[in-house]
Design a protein around this motif. Structure first.
Motif, short mmCIF file in Angstrom:
data_model
loop_
_atom_site.label_atom_id
_atom_site.label_comp_id
_atom_site.label_asym_id
_atom_site.label_seq_id
_atom_site.Cartn_x
_atom_site.Cartn_y
_atom_site.Cartn_z
N PHE A 1 0.86 -1.18 0.00
CA PHE A 1 0.00 0.00 0.00
C PHE A 1 0.89 1.23 0.00
N TRP A 2 0.62 2.17 -0.89
CA TRP A 2 1.46 3.33 -1.06
C TRP A 2 0.62 4.51 -1.59
N ALA A 3 1.25 5.69 -1.71
CA ALA A 3 0.60 6.86 -2.31
C ALA A 3 1.67 7.73 -2.97
N THR A 4 1.26 8.44 -4.00
CA THR A 4 2.20 9.27 -4.77
C THR A 4 2.77 10.42 -3.95
N TRP A 5 2.02 10.92 -2.97
CA TRP A 5 2.43 12.07 -2.17
C TRP A 5 3.34 11.70 -1.00
N CYS A 6 3.56 10.41 -0.79
CA CYS A 6 4.27 9.90 0.39
C CYS A 6 5.76 9.70 0.09
N PRO A 7 6.66 10.54 0.65
CA PRO A 7 8.10 10.39 0.37
C PRO A 7 8.67 9.00 0.68
N PRO A 8 8.35 8.37 1.84
CA PRO A 8 8.87 7.02 2.07
C PRO A 8 8.34 6.01 1.04
N LEU B 1 -0.84 -1.29 -4.38
CA LEU B 1 -2.15 -0.64 -4.46
C LEU B 1 -2.01 0.80 -3.99
N SER B 2 -2.33 1.72 -4.88
CA SER B 2 -2.33 3.13 -4.54
C SER B 2 -3.51 3.40 -3.62
N ARG B 3 -3.23 3.92 -2.45
CA ARG B 3 -4.26 4.11 -1.42
C ARG B 3 -4.86 5.51 -1.49
N GLY B 4 -6.18 5.55 -1.79
CA GLY B 4 -6.91 6.81 -1.70
C GLY B 4 -6.61 7.85 -2.75
N GLU B 5 -6.17 7.42 -3.93
CA GLU B 5 -5.81 8.40 -4.96
C GLU B 5 -6.59 8.18 -6.25
N ALA B 6 -6.74 9.25 -6.99
CA ALA B 6 -7.41 9.19 -8.29
C ALA B 6 -6.48 8.55 -9.32
N ARG B 7 -7.09 7.92 -10.30
CA ARG B 7 -6.34 7.28 -11.38
C ARG B 7 -5.40 8.30 -12.06
N SER B 8 -5.86 9.53 -12.24
CA SER B 8 -5.05 10.55 -12.92
C SER B 8 -3.76 10.85 -12.15
N ASP B 9 -3.82 10.86 -10.82
CA ASP B 9 -2.62 11.10 -10.00
C ASP B 9 -1.62 9.95 -10.17
N VAL B 10 -2.15 8.73 -10.18
CA VAL B 10 -1.28 7.56 -10.36
C VAL B 10 -0.70 7.57 -11.77
N ALA B 11 -1.50 7.94 -12.77
CA ALA B 11 -1.02 8.01 -14.15
C ALA B 11 0.14 8.99 -14.28
N SER B 12 0.02 10.15 -13.67
CA SER B 12 1.10 11.15 -13.72
C SER B 12 2.36 10.62 -13.04
N GLY C 1 -2.47 -1.46 -8.69
CA GLY C 1 -3.89 -1.42 -8.39
C GLY C 1 -4.30 -0.06 -7.87
N LEU C 2 -5.58 0.24 -8.00
CA LEU C 2 -6.12 1.53 -7.56
C LEU C 2 -7.14 1.28 -6.44
N ASP C 3 -6.77 1.64 -5.24
CA ASP C 3 -7.65 1.51 -4.08
C ASP C 3 -8.10 2.92 -3.68
N LYS D 1 -9.98 3.33 -0.46
CA LYS D 1 -9.28 2.73 0.68
C LYS D 1 -10.00 1.51 1.24
N SER D 2 -10.88 0.91 0.44
CA SER D 2 -11.64 -0.24 0.92
C SER D 2 -10.76 -1.47 1.12
N VAL D 3 -9.79 -1.69 0.24
CA VAL D 3 -8.88 -2.82 0.42
C VAL D 3 -7.95 -2.53 1.60
N PHE D 4 -7.40 -1.33 1.64
CA PHE D 4 -6.54 -0.93 2.75
C PHE D 4 -7.24 -1.16 4.08
N GLY D 5 -8.53 -0.82 4.14
CA GLY D 5 -9.31 -0.96 5.37
C GLY D 5 -9.46 -2.38 5.87
N LEU D 6 -9.21 -3.36 5.00
CA LEU D 6 -9.23 -4.76 5.43
C LEU D 6 -7.94 -5.14 6.15
N TYR D 7 -6.87 -4.40 5.87
CA TYR D 7 -5.54 -4.76 6.37
C TYR D 7 -5.02 -3.82 7.46
#
Length: 189
Positions: free
Chosen positions: A79-86, A112-123, A135-137, A140-146
């Motif tokens: 689980f990751w996000a584009t805005w997260c430096p680590p 799985l990108s957590r909580g982001e729009a497809r366009s942000d992940v595409a960029s 994957g595009l979460d 955050k529904s998948v993240f919420g299981l873990y």
């Protein structure tokens, strides 16, 4: 002469304090307090030995992946996000240290990108030249299981669908250990 000697002593003392502070700040784990470690642990909803919760996730390319369809393979769920430096630091190692290293084996890297729009992940993908499956979460529904908080987060899932290892945050040594655990998990089954 006495003033010169006291200035020299002051500089030596200041240098010694600076060295001590640098050592304290650079020691592994010193940036995480026990409270933070406890919070990370409490935010982890599945533990080593638990069955990994099943899910279906939409992939960047439009396909879908169901975790249970990957049984028989070792899966690194990330689980990751584009805005997260680590997350970005960890992702920079993935191509060579994970994807290439385990290519041709019964292994799947499933970020799985957590909580982001497809366009942000595409960029992000275009900017970094990433073409591996993601994957595009966005809800955050998948993240919420873990887990309930903190990224980057990894869950290593063995061939039987059990959690073999977890990690929170990015640390070079911890990521190296995760790679060794992937190798052991692949060899043991």
């Amino acid at each position: 002469m006495a003033e010169k000697k006291s200035n020299k002593s002051l500089w030596v003392m200041l240098a010694l304090i600076a060295v001590i502070l640098a050592v304290i700040l650079l020691l592994p784990g010193c940036d995480r307090t026990a409270k933070e470690a406890d919070e990370e642990q409490a935010a982890t909803l599945v533990k080593v030995g638990d069955t990994a919760p099943d899910f279906v996730v939409g992939m960047f390319d439009g396909s879908q992946v169901r975790l249970s369809d990957l049984r028989g393979k070792v899966v690194l769920l990330n689980f990751w996000a584009t805005w997260c430096p680590p997350c970005r630091a960890e992702m920079a190692r993935v191509d060579t240290d994970v994807i290439e290293r385990f290519a041709g084996r019964d292994f799947v890297f499933l970020p799985l990108s957590r909580g982001e729009a497809r366009s942000d992940v595409a960029s992000f993908r275009e900017k970094n030249g990433y073409d591996f499956p993601m994957g595009l979460d966005s809800t955050k529904s998948v993240f919420g299981l873990y887990a309930s908080n903190y990224i980057p987060r990894n869950f290593l899932i063995d061939r039987e669908g059990k959690i073999a290892a977890t990690s929170v945050g990015y640390d070079t040594a911890e990521f190296d250990e995760l790679i060794r655990t992937i190798e052991k998990t692949l060899e043991n089954q």
